[in-house]
Design a protein around this motif. Sequence first.
Motif, PDB file in Angstrom:
ATOM      1  N   VAL A 552      53.968 -30.623  63.699  1.00  0.00           N
ATOM      2  CA  VAL A 552      54.807 -29.436  63.492  1.00  0.00           C
ATOM      3  C   VAL A 552      54.774 -28.543  64.734  1.00  0.00           C
ATOM      4  CG1 VAL A 552      55.123 -27.360  62.095  1.00  0.00           C
ATOM      5  CG2 VAL A 552      54.467 -29.509  60.994  1.00  0.00           C
ATOM      6  N   LEU A 553      53.605 -28.357  65.304  1.00  0.00           N
ATOM      7  CA  LEU A 553      53.496 -27.513  66.501  1.00  0.00           C
ATOM      8  C   LEU A 553      54.165 -28.175  67.710  1.00  0.00           C
ATOM      9  CD1 LEU A 553      49.847 -26.128  66.197  1.00  0.00           C
ATOM     10  CD2 LEU A 553      51.997 -25.136  65.378  1.00  0.00           C
ATOM     11  N   HIS A 554      54.097 -29.495  67.785  1.00  0.00           N
ATOM     12  CA  HIS A 554      54.810 -30.183  68.861  1.00  0.00           C
ATOM     13  C   HIS A 554      56.315 -29.957  68.726  1.00  0.00           C
ATOM     14  CE1 HIS A 554      51.903 -32.250  71.302  1.00  0.00           C
ATOM     15  NE2 HIS A 554      51.295 -32.760  70.251  1.00  0.00           N
ATOM     16  N   GLU A 555      56.820 -29.930  67.485  1.00  0.00           N
ATOM     17  CA  GLU A 555      58.245 -29.689  67.266  1.00  0.00           C
ATOM     18  C   GLU A 555      58.629 -28.296  67.746  1.00  0.00           C
ATOM     19  OE1 GLU A 555      62.036 -30.800  66.352  1.00  0.00           O
ATOM     20  OE2 GLU A 555      60.227 -32.047  66.344  1.00  0.00           O
ATOM     21  N   ALA A 556      57.757 -27.315  67.506  1.00  0.00           N
ATOM     22  CA  ALA A 556      58.007 -25.963  68.024  1.00  0.00           C
ATOM     23  C   ALA A 556      57.938 -25.957  69.548  1.00  0.00           C
ATOM     24  CB  ALA A 556      56.994 -24.978  67.441  1.00  0.00           C
ATOM     25  N   GLN A 557      56.971 -26.676  70.102  1.00  0.00           N
ATOM     26  CA  GLN A 557      56.777 -26.680  71.549  1.00  0.00           C
ATOM     27  C   GLN A 557      57.924 -27.390  72.271  1.00  0.00           C
ATOM     28  OE1 GLN A 557      52.771 -27.182  72.576  1.00  0.00           O
ATOM     29  NE2 GLN A 557      53.125 -27.665  74.716  1.00  0.00           N
ATOM     30  N   ARG A 558      58.540 -28.353  71.596  1.00  0.00           N
ATOM     31  CA  ARG A 558      59.652 -29.081  72.216  1.00  0.00           C
ATOM     32  C   ARG A 558      60.788 -28.138  72.603  1.00  0.00           C
ATOM     33  NH1 ARG A 558      64.207 -31.573  70.550  1.00  0.00           N
ATOM     34  NH2 ARG A 558      63.928 -30.987  68.369  1.00  0.00           N
ATOM     35  N   ARG A 559      60.929 -27.041  71.863  1.00  0.00           N
ATOM     36  CA  ARG A 559      61.998 -26.089  72.143  1.00  0.00           C
ATOM     37  C   ARG A 559      61.540 -24.954  73.061  1.00  0.00           C
ATOM     38  NH1 ARG A 559      62.714 -27.974  66.947  1.00  0.00           N
ATOM     39  NH2 ARG A 559      64.840 -28.251  66.199  1.00  0.00           N
ATOM     40  N   LEU A 560      60.235 -24.911  73.316  1.00  0.00           N
ATOM     41  CA  LEU A 560      59.665 -23.741  73.988  1.00  0.00           C
ATOM     42  C   LEU A 560      60.300 -23.472  75.351  1.00  0.00           C
ATOM     43  CD1 LEU A 560      57.223 -21.752  73.447  1.00  0.00           C
ATOM     44  CD2 LEU A 560      55.996 -23.114  75.115  1.00  0.00           C
ATOM     45  N   GLU A 561      60.424 -24.519  76.166  1.00  0.00           N
ATOM     46  CA  GLU A 561      60.944 -24.322  77.519  1.00  0.00           C
ATOM     47  C   GLU A 561      62.426 -23.970  77.519  1.00  0.00           C
ATOM     48  OE1 GLU A 561      58.824 -24.176  79.785  1.00  0.00           O
ATOM     49  OE2 GLU A 561      57.130 -25.114  78.754  1.00  0.00           O
ATOM     50  N   VAL A 565      63.067 -16.184  75.524  1.00  0.00           N
ATOM     51  CA  VAL A 565      61.821 -15.428  75.347  1.00  0.00           C
ATOM     52  C   VAL A 565      60.851 -16.358  74.622  1.00  0.00           C
ATOM     53  CG1 VAL A 565      60.796 -13.255  74.576  1.00  0.00           C
ATOM     54  CG2 VAL A 565      63.246 -13.357  75.070  1.00  0.00           C
ATOM     55  N   PRO A 566      60.241 -17.296  75.337  1.00  0.00           N
ATOM     56  CA  PRO A 566      59.416 -18.319  74.669  1.00  0.00           C
ATOM     57  C   PRO A 566      58.204 -17.716  73.974  1.00  0.00           C
ATOM     58  CG  PRO A 566      59.139 -18.416  77.053  1.00  0.00           C
ATOM     59  CD  PRO A 566      60.273 -17.486  76.803  1.00  0.00           C
ATOM     60  N   PRO A 567      57.987 -18.068  72.704  1.00  0.00           N
ATOM     61  CA  PRO A 567      56.815 -17.530  71.975  1.00  0.00           C
ATOM     62  C   PRO A 567      55.549 -18.295  72.342  1.00  0.00           C
ATOM     63  CG  PRO A 567      58.078 -18.972  70.538  1.00  0.00           C
ATOM     64  CD  PRO A 567      58.833 -18.909  71.841  1.00  0.00           C
ATOM     65  N   ALA A 568      55.248 -18.351  73.634  1.00  0.00           N
ATOM     66  CA  ALA A 568      54.145 -19.180  74.126  1.00  0.00           C
ATOM     67  C   ALA A 568      52.804 -18.722  73.563  1.00  0.00           C
ATOM     68  CB  ALA A 568      54.129 -19.160  75.651  1.00  0.00           C
ATOM     69  N   ALA A 569      52.539 -17.404  73.589  1.00  0.00           N
ATOM     70  CA  ALA A 569      51.244 -16.902  73.122  1.00  0.00           C
ATOM     71  C   ALA A 569      51.065 -17.163  71.633  1.00  0.00           C
ATOM     72  CB  ALA A 569      51.130 -15.406  73.417  1.00  0.00           C
ATOM     73  N   ARG A 570      52.133 -17.027  70.862  1.00  0.00           N
ATOM     74  CA  ARG A 570      52.045 -17.278  69.414  1.00  0.00           C
ATOM     75  C   ARG A 570      51.712 -18.742  69.154  1.00  0.00           C
ATOM     76  NH1 ARG A 570      57.819 -14.311  68.340  1.00  0.00           N
ATOM     77  NH2 ARG A 570      57.319 -12.401  69.488  1.00  0.00           N
ATOM     78  N   LEU A 571      52.360 -19.623  69.912  1.00  0.00           N
ATOM     79  CA  LEU A 571      52.095 -21.048  69.750  1.00  0.00           C
ATOM     80  C   LEU A 571      50.684 -21.387  70.242  1.00  0.00           C
ATOM     81  CD1 LEU A 571      53.215 -23.742  68.851  1.00  0.00           C
ATOM     82  CD2 LEU A 571      54.281 -24.001  71.094  1.00  0.00           C
ATOM     83  N   ALA A 572      50.249 -20.719  71.312  1.00  0.00           N
ATOM     84  CA  ALA A 572      48.888 -20.945  71.819  1.00  0.00           C
ATOM     85  C   ALA A 572      47.853 -20.591  70.754  1.00  0.00           C
ATOM     86  CB  ALA A 572      48.654 -20.112  73.079  1.00  0.00           C
ATOM     87  N   LEU A 573      48.080 -19.480  70.044  1.00  0.00           N
ATOM     88  CA  LEU A 573      47.141 -19.086  68.996  1.00  0.00           C
ATOM     89  C   LEU A 573      47.065 -20.157  67.914  1.00  0.00           C
ATOM     90  CD1 LEU A 573      45.269 -16.917  67.831  1.00  0.00           C
ATOM     91  CD2 LEU A 573      47.252 -15.967  66.641  1.00  0.00           C
ATOM     92  N   ALA A 574      48.223 -20.713  67.514  1.00  0.00           N
ATOM     93  CA  ALA A 574      48.233 -21.765  66.488  1.00  0.00           C
ATOM     94  C   ALA A 574      47.450 -22.991  66.962  1.00  0.00           C
ATOM     95  CB  ALA A 574      49.670 -22.143  66.150  1.00  0.00           C
ATOM     96  N   TRP A 575      47.698 -23.427  68.203  1.00  0.00           N
ATOM     97  CA  TRP A 575      46.966 -24.580  68.727  1.00  0.00           C
ATOM     98  C   TRP A 575      45.459 -24.294  68.768  1.00  0.00           C
ATOM     99  CZ3 TRP A 575      48.597 -29.264  68.861  1.00  0.00           C
ATOM    100  CH2 TRP A 575      49.916 -29.600  69.183  1.00  0.00           C
ATOM    101  N   SER A 576      45.089 -23.063  69.124  1.00  0.00           N
ATOM    102  CA  SER A 576      43.659 -22.750  69.254  1.00  0.00           C
ATOM    103  C   SER A 576      42.968 -22.751  67.892  1.00  0.00           C
ATOM    104  CB  SER A 576      43.471 -21.398  69.954  1.00  0.00           C
ATOM    105  OG  SER A 576      43.858 -20.314  69.134  1.00  0.00           O
ATOM    106  N   VAL A 577      43.653 -22.276  66.853  1.00  0.00           N
ATOM    107  CA  VAL A 577      43.071 -22.318  65.505  1.00  0.00           C
ATOM    108  C   VAL A 577      42.919 -23.770  65.054  1.00  0.00           C
ATOM    109  CG1 VAL A 577      43.439 -21.685  63.088  1.00  0.00           C
ATOM    110  CG2 VAL A 577      43.951 -20.033  64.890  1.00  0.00           C
ATOM    111  N   LEU A 578      43.920 -24.591  65.377  1.00  0.00           N
ATOM    112  CA  LEU A 578      43.814 -26.023  65.065  1.00  0.00           C
ATOM    113  C   LEU A 578      42.605 -26.633  65.769  1.00  0.00           C
ATOM    114  CD1 LEU A 578      45.030 -28.579  63.760  1.00  0.00           C
ATOM    115  CD2 LEU A 578      46.430 -28.847  65.818  1.00  0.00           C
ATOM    116  N   ALA A 611      47.389 -14.193  73.392  1.00  0.00           N
ATOM    117  CA  ALA A 611      46.991 -15.137  74.445  1.00  0.00           C
ATOM    118  C   ALA A 611      45.499 -14.988  74.760  1.00  0.00           C
ATOM    119  CB  ALA A 611      47.824 -14.913  75.697  1.00  0.00           C
ATOM    120  N   THR A 612      45.004 -13.753  74.769  1.00  0.00           N
ATOM    121  CA  THR A 612      43.574 -13.520  75.032  1.00  0.00           C
ATOM    122  C   THR A 612      42.724 -14.147  73.930  1.00  0.00           C
ATOM    123  OG1 THR A 612      44.074 -11.439  76.169  1.00  0.00           O
ATOM    124  CG2 THR A 612      41.822 -11.730  75.365  1.00  0.00           C
ATOM    125  N   ILE A 613      43.118 -13.926  72.682  1.00  0.00           N
ATOM    126  CA  ILE A 613      42.367 -14.498  71.558  1.00  0.00           C
ATOM    127  C   ILE A 613      42.420 -16.027  71.605  1.00  0.00           C
ATOM    128  CG2 ILE A 613      42.388 -14.747  69.041  1.00  0.00           C
ATOM    129  CD1 ILE A 613      43.260 -11.819  68.888  1.00  0.00           C
TER     130      ILE A 613
END
Length: 822
Positions: A552-561, A565-578, A611-613
């Motif tokens: 699911v996160l890869h599907e979100a990341q596929r559109r990121l670039e 206004v890419p939600p990079a930090a939000r996606l980073a937080l999800a990956w870090s919790v995973l 992003a810091t978290i």
Amino acid sequence: MTFPASARQSAEHRPILIRDRLIEMVTGTSAAAVVVVHGPPGLGKSVLLHDVVRALQPGGVERIGPDGDPEALRRAVAAEPDTVVVDDLPGLDDDAVRAPLRSAQEQGRRLVVAARSLPSWVTADRVLDGTIDVVGTQDLLFDADEIRQLADRMDVPLSADDVVEIGRTTEGWPALVVAALRSRRSDPTMPERRLRDLTDRFVRVDVLGDLPAAERDLLTAAAAAPRFDAAVLRLLLDGDAVPERAAPARLIDRWAAAGWVVPASDTHWRLPEPIRHNLLADLDVRHPGRRIDLLTEAVRFLVAHGRTADALPLVVDSSLDKVTAGGVVRASWEPAVARGQFTDLLPAVNTLPEDVLAADPVLLLLAAVSALAPPPDLTTFARRVGQADALVDQGTLSATLLTIRSFQMVQGRSLGDAAAAQAAERSGRTLVDAATDAERRALTDRLIYFEWQAGANRLAEGDLDLAETVLGAAVTAARHAGAAWHEANCEALRSYTSVLRGDLAAARRQVKSATDLADRNGWSGNQFTDHVHLTRGMLDLEQGRTTGVAAVLHEAQRRLEHDAVPPAARLALAWSVLALLRGDETAAGQAELLCGHDYPSNRLPLNRLLATIARAHVQLARDDPKAAALELEGAIAPHGHEAVLTATRARAHLAAGDPLTADRELAALADAGGVAPLTVRADLHALRAESALQRGISARPHVHHLLALIERTGSRRPILLLPALREAIAGGLLDGPPAALATEIAVLHRANTGSLPTLSGRESQVLASLVGPETLADIAKALFVSVNTLKTTTRSIYRKLGVANRHEAVRVATALALLPSE
């Protein structure tokens, strides 16, 4: 069972793709007694019939090929086979052929007939009543999956873009797809030039060669437009002295039945691309300039009748006068954007020259939208918005000025400049507040878009409650105005806001709403759905599930670039919790890549904190709490997010074996923690319970608060992230947690660090039945098994899930997403 030699050779010496969906249409239990497969050459009718014969019972099939005759057909029917297969036998409308076919049908034989055109006895009423099934051109064309499968069979590597390109140029015509793949081999058997020549010859001679001249002229006129309905077709045929000119709808019906046109939308039709290309080449040779004349007249008619959206594809496909084309594009702006229909609008903008664009602020804004098409060109976007801003009256509220202010908010956030985004919002808000109710009603769509961007500003600042209020009001206004595009976008962003606010139930509702709108309108691949995927991933993580989250996160990341206004930090937080839940180094690496300064949007206040978290979580996942603490040094949380930052610091202290420092930080936050989101408050109590357990003192007060919070939210993440607390609850070492929760935590942790329990098909079926109120005896009866067999299956399910009874099985299976949540 007989096979004509020609049919055997064509089927056995061509690259074969067994098309199960078509075989099922012809031979399945729901197929009619008579199935007619029809369409022009090269669609694979004979190959399909060969596969059909092989799929049917041996010995019960008689096949008559093109070299057969009525006498051979009579002999085949007289042999009383189960099925008679007739492959392109001439004279299907002649009595000599119809008589034995009728006889076979009366005897209850199955008939499968392939023909280039529909026989006259295939009437609409016989299709409607199920007497006859028709497999036509649209059914026989390859879809993207079949093109990919055939490429694999021919050992031709294709990217996703290659598949789309072959589908577009060949229209999925099987013979043309095979030829295109041959030209793409590493040792091509067909050079590109020869492919074009042979394709043109195939369409000209084999597909169109038998057409009467009058019919060909009608199709040629229709080919002038990339798509048409009855009104446009009437214009294109104007001047052709044919009876159908007065009834173009009947002509479209006849062409559709013959396979000459295929649906372009619910209301429009088009010629398959290879046929259209060939007919247009012929038209340009025989009547130079005729095509432009036809299209110009059609465009003028559509614009005069308010159908600018229908005129757009004609603009893209022709060389109209550019001022006229600009007028069409300008008039299409409102309806197209409101409906999210950019497919025709943006290419039409790109056909306009600079002098036409530069003189019109609306066209400049459309060019700005076009610049955001993936991958976004932010420099051009800013230049176009600036050009438009210089042309409009700054003191009077207008649709154009309101759109400019909205775009300036997007521009500010894309640069990570929250102050610029807020300044654009304040400027627009001043004009909106000064406007009358009537003026605001006239600008409903633009106001919804403005509020959507204002809500995005609030989210970027970290003001979650106000973001929810603004986005919620925009959703309501969009729903009342019928602006589904704006509604879907606002719901997608609002769903992520709800996750951060700890309202997981609301987030699930909003994800469903946005997804339903996207599916209903064909927007599932659009950019805004990255927020939907991100929210889905975060919801699973909050509930303690990790299985399938990476996809699911890869599907979100596929559109990121592709996002302005890419939600990079939000996606980073999800990956870090995973990464924390699974101990997954790959997920940690994904998070780390998204936290950097190469994403300007990470400079926005809330994104900077996230992003810091995420960076701190990455270090914790790598078992380096000291590095995690260093990442958090000097971090400043936006107002209202102090509890999130403190919780992350405490997590680092606990991982470093310093529970006393962690508890002191958490205790100092006691007052602020009371207004934090419910999921964050659950984190705070879980961390204090973990601190108490590490120090060997009672964790009871914090556990009771934690249990109340997780019961309300459904979140299990706060427990699963803390080893001492998780083991104490899963092992039943604490007073208070119910046994069902202990089992659930244990199973979730096992699935996250190992693998999901694997159930057989029968076990999954039984598990789904356990949800309802039926007794085991009732379930066994419904599944046609004995009660003893069912008990054996349920015991196997309980063992695999690690539970003791039916209630726990349902609860655990729901937690693991083996069953849908309520």
